[in-house]
Scaffold this motif. Structure first.
Motif, short mmCIF file in Angstrom:
data_model
loop_
_atom_site.label_atom_id
_atom_site.label_comp_id
_atom_site.label_asym_id
_atom_site.label_seq_id
_atom_site.Cartn_x
_atom_site.Cartn_y
_atom_site.Cartn_z
N PHE A 205 47.63 -108.96 -53.31
CA PHE A 205 47.52 -110.22 -54.06
C PHE A 205 47.32 -111.40 -53.11
O PHE A 205 46.53 -112.32 -53.39
CB PHE A 205 48.78 -110.45 -54.90
N ALA A 206 48.04 -111.39 -51.98
CA ALA A 206 47.94 -112.49 -51.02
C ALA A 206 46.54 -112.57 -50.42
O ALA A 206 46.03 -113.66 -50.14
CB ALA A 206 48.98 -112.32 -49.91
N GLN A 207 45.90 -111.42 -50.22
CA GLN A 207 44.56 -111.39 -49.64
C GLN A 207 43.50 -112.02 -50.55
O GLN A 207 42.53 -112.60 -50.07
CB GLN A 207 44.13 -109.94 -49.35
N CYS A 208 43.72 -111.90 -51.86
CA CYS A 208 42.63 -112.28 -52.76
C CYS A 208 42.93 -113.47 -53.67
O CYS A 208 42.05 -113.93 -54.40
CB CYS A 208 42.23 -111.08 -53.61
N ALA A 209 44.16 -113.99 -53.66
CA ALA A 209 44.48 -115.14 -54.52
C ALA A 209 43.60 -116.33 -54.15
O ALA A 209 43.35 -116.60 -52.97
CB ALA A 209 45.96 -115.50 -54.38
N LYS A 210 43.14 -117.05 -55.15
CA LYS A 210 42.24 -118.18 -54.92
C LYS A 210 43.00 -119.44 -54.53
O LYS A 210 42.53 -120.22 -53.69
CB LYS A 210 41.41 -118.43 -56.18
N ASN A 211 44.15 -119.66 -55.14
CA ASN A 211 44.93 -120.86 -54.89
C ASN A 211 45.73 -120.72 -53.59
O ASN A 211 46.44 -119.72 -53.39
CB ASN A 211 45.87 -121.11 -56.07
N LYS A 212 45.63 -121.71 -52.70
CA LYS A 212 46.29 -121.66 -51.39
C LYS A 212 47.81 -121.59 -51.54
O LYS A 212 48.50 -120.84 -50.82
CB LYS A 212 45.91 -122.87 -50.56
N GLU A 213 48.37 -122.35 -52.48
CA GLU A 213 49.81 -122.35 -52.72
C GLU A 213 50.29 -120.97 -53.17
O GLU A 213 51.35 -120.49 -52.76
CB GLU A 213 50.17 -123.41 -53.75
N VAL A 214 49.49 -120.33 -54.00
CA VAL A 214 49.81 -118.99 -54.48
C VAL A 214 49.75 -117.98 -53.35
O VAL A 214 50.61 -117.10 -53.25
CB VAL A 214 48.85 -118.59 -55.63
N ARG A 215 48.75 -118.10 -52.48
CA ARG A 215 48.65 -117.18 -51.33
C ARG A 215 49.88 -117.28 -50.44
O ARG A 215 50.43 -116.27 -50.00
CB ARG A 215 47.39 -117.49 -50.51
N LYS A 216 50.33 -118.51 -50.19
CA LYS A 216 51.53 -118.70 -49.36
C LYS A 216 52.77 -118.12 -50.04
O LYS A 216 53.65 -117.56 -49.38
CB LYS A 216 51.73 -120.19 -49.07
N TYR A 217 52.82 -118.26 -51.37
CA TYR A 217 53.95 -117.72 -52.12
C TYR A 217 53.98 -116.20 -52.01
O TYR A 217 55.04 -115.60 -51.82
CB TYR A 217 53.84 -118.14 -53.58
N PHE A 218 52.82 -115.57 -52.11
CA PHE A 218 52.75 -114.12 -52.00
C PHE A 218 53.10 -113.66 -50.58
O PHE A 218 53.75 -112.62 -50.39
CB PHE A 218 51.36 -113.63 -52.39
N GLU A 219 52.68 -114.42 -49.58
CA GLU A 219 53.05 -114.09 -48.19
C GLU A 219 54.56 -114.11 -48.02
O GLU A 219 55.14 -113.24 -47.35
CB GLU A 219 52.40 -115.07 -47.23
N LYS A 220 55.20 -115.09 -48.64
CA LYS A 220 56.66 -115.18 -48.58
C LYS A 220 57.30 -113.98 -49.26
O LYS A 220 58.30 -113.44 -48.77
CB LYS A 220 57.12 -116.49 -49.25
N GLY A 221 56.71 -113.54 -50.35
CA GLY A 221 57.22 -112.36 -51.06
C GLY A 221 57.07 -111.10 -50.24
O GLY A 221 57.93 -110.22 -50.27
N LYS A 222 55.96 -111.00 -49.49
CA LYS A 222 55.76 -109.85 -48.61
C LYS A 222 56.86 -109.78 -47.56
O LYS A 222 57.43 -108.71 -47.29
CB LYS A 222 54.39 -109.94 -47.94
N ASP A 223 57.19 -110.92 -46.97
CA ASP A 223 58.26 -110.96 -45.96
C ASP A 223 59.62 -110.61 -46.58
O ASP A 223 60.45 -109.96 -45.94
CB ASP A 223 58.32 -112.34 -45.32
N LEU A 224 59.84 -111.04 -47.82
CA LEU A 224 61.10 -110.75 -48.50
C LEU A 224 61.23 -109.25 -48.76
O LEU A 224 62.30 -108.67 -48.59
CB LEU A 224 61.17 -111.53 -49.82
N ALA A 225 60.12 -108.61 -49.16
CA ALA A 225 60.14 -107.16 -49.40
C ALA A 225 60.43 -106.42 -48.10
O ALA A 225 61.19 -105.44 -48.08
CB ALA A 225 58.80 -106.71 -49.98
N LYS A 226 59.83 -106.89 -47.00
CA LYS A 226 60.09 -106.27 -45.68
C LYS A 226 61.58 -106.37 -45.32
O LYS A 226 62.17 -105.42 -44.79
CB LYS A 226 59.25 -106.96 -44.60
N LYS A 227 62.16 -107.53 -45.62
CA LYS A 227 63.58 -107.74 -45.32
C LYS A 227 64.44 -106.74 -46.09
O LYS A 227 65.37 -106.14 -45.53
CB LYS A 227 63.97 -109.17 -45.66
N HIS A 228 64.12 -106.56 -47.36
CA HIS A 228 64.89 -105.62 -48.19
C HIS A 228 64.76 -104.20 -47.66
O HIS A 228 65.75 -103.46 -47.59
CB HIS A 228 64.40 -105.68 -49.64
N ILE A 229 63.54 -103.81 -47.31
CA ILE A 229 63.32 -102.46 -46.79
C ILE A 229 64.14 -102.23 -45.52
O ILE A 229 64.77 -101.18 -45.36
CB ILE A 229 61.82 -102.23 -46.51
N LYS A 230 64.14 -103.21 -44.64
CA LYS A 230 64.88 -103.07 -43.37
C LYS A 230 66.38 -102.94 -43.62
O LYS A 230 67.06 -102.11 -42.99
CB LYS A 230 64.60 -104.26 -42.45
#
Length: 336
Positions: A205-230
């Motif tokens: 989703f982060a790779q293809c979202a058109k809105n810049k704010e949305v892309r940053k939000y998805f990037e933050k979610g990716k980092d949050l998922a990584k934190k949970h996995i760790k």
């Protein structure tokens, strides 16, 4: 007799959110079916599409008969079937399996708030097809070697009872922690599995979202998922249990969005709610206080992340407003 009763507020609310969720899933399935080159996967998704489309029509009929406006939900405008494939290696069935896991819990809650036979019948039917789809998806993924099995432990040979509150200890670093029990290991495995899929989804989703704010939000979610996995992996490793993740990379290099930003944001919002409920469920059945503490902190992170997502959706007018109760104060004071 029951069909003549007007639709209650709880039934109106649950049907509304069901309509939103199902129309979202239909659009996602349409793209996955279009891009799939595996006939068995296409059969599973095609069966699910037909069943869900039927129940969306039933819900639509109820809204019409009750004189309620039909929600917009998600339409053909929210999916781009010409976009390149965004995910590979069976991700379509992996994600469908997670969606159906989420649906199981929603249908149980919705059935508990249903009083009309026609509404109960809808959730009964949706539950049946969801269980069937979940089973088919699990068998498919295991056969393809995409889904990893939970760890194994030695089978118990005697019945034991907990006799000391020390069983719950774990926060004190100077106190020895007991080994994880089967319920706790299962919860941690499930947490890694779902966050791994969520991380892959939100990366795409982060790779293809058109809105810049949305892309940053998805990037933050990716980092949050990584934190949970760790966090979950470290807890298992501390107990000498190795987690085997799903095989292969599943995100392509495409930057062309198959879905609207609105649909992707709504999808992540649903998954946030599912994660909070899942963490709460795991915390309730976890008997070691360090696990409960850590999962509570993770749930807090998801909550605030979800709130941030809602603010973005409100800002852009992407969140369709649920049916509202009457504003009596406004009606009473209309002429003042």
């Amino acid at each position: 007799m029951y069909l003549k009763n007007p639709l209650s507020v709880s039934e109106l609310g649950t049907l509304w959110i069901t309509y939103q969720e199902k129309t979202m899933i239909l659009r996602i399935l349409e793209f996955f079916i279009e891009k799939s080159d595996d006939q068995e996967a296409k059969n599973i998704m095609g069966m699910m599409w037909q069943e869900l489309d039927y129940y969306v029509e039933l819900i639509t009929e109820i809204f019409v008969k009750e004189g309620a406006v039909i929600p917009r939900g998600f339409t053909k405008e929210d999916v781009n079937l010409n976009a390149p494939r965004l995910f590979d290696n069976g991700f379509d069935i992996m994600f469908l399996r997670i969606l159906k896991e989420m649906s199981m819990g929603m249908y149980t809650l919705n059935m508990n708030m249903a009083y009309r036979v026609d509404v109960m019948t809808i959730y009964e039917g949706l539950t049946t097809i969801t269980l069937k789809c979940y089973k088919l998806a699990t068998i498919y993924l295991l056969k393809k070697g995409i889904l990893s099995l939970p760890p194994h432990i030695t089978m118990p040979t005697t019945t034991e009872f907990i006799e000391s509150k020390k069983y719950m200890s774990g926060l004190n670093p100077f106190t020895e922690k007991r080994p994880l029990n089967a319920i706790e290991v299962g919860f941690l495995h499930h947490g890694i599995e779902t966050n791994n899929i969520g991380m892959q989804l939100i990366t795409g989703f982060a790779q293809c979202a058109k809105n810049k704010e949305v892309r940053k939000y998805f990037e933050k979610g990716k980092d949050l998922a990584k934190k949970h996995i760790k966090v979950f992996q470290d807890l298992l490793l501390d107990n000498d249990i190795q987690f085997s993740a799903t095989s292969g990379s599943t995100v392509t290099t495409s930057t062309i969005a198959p879905f609207s930003d609105r649909l992707m944001m709504f999808c992540i919002d649903l998954l946030n709610g599912f994660s909070i409920v899942g963490n709460s469920f795991g915390t309730f059945f976890t008997l070691r206080n360090d696990l409960s503490f850590k999962t509570t902190l993770l749930a807090k992170d998801i909550f605030f992340y979800g709130q941030e997502g809602l603010e973005i959706m409100f800002k852009h007018g992407w969140y369709e407003e649920p049916p509202q109760s009457e504003d009596r104060n406004q009606l009473i004071n209309r002429n003042e």
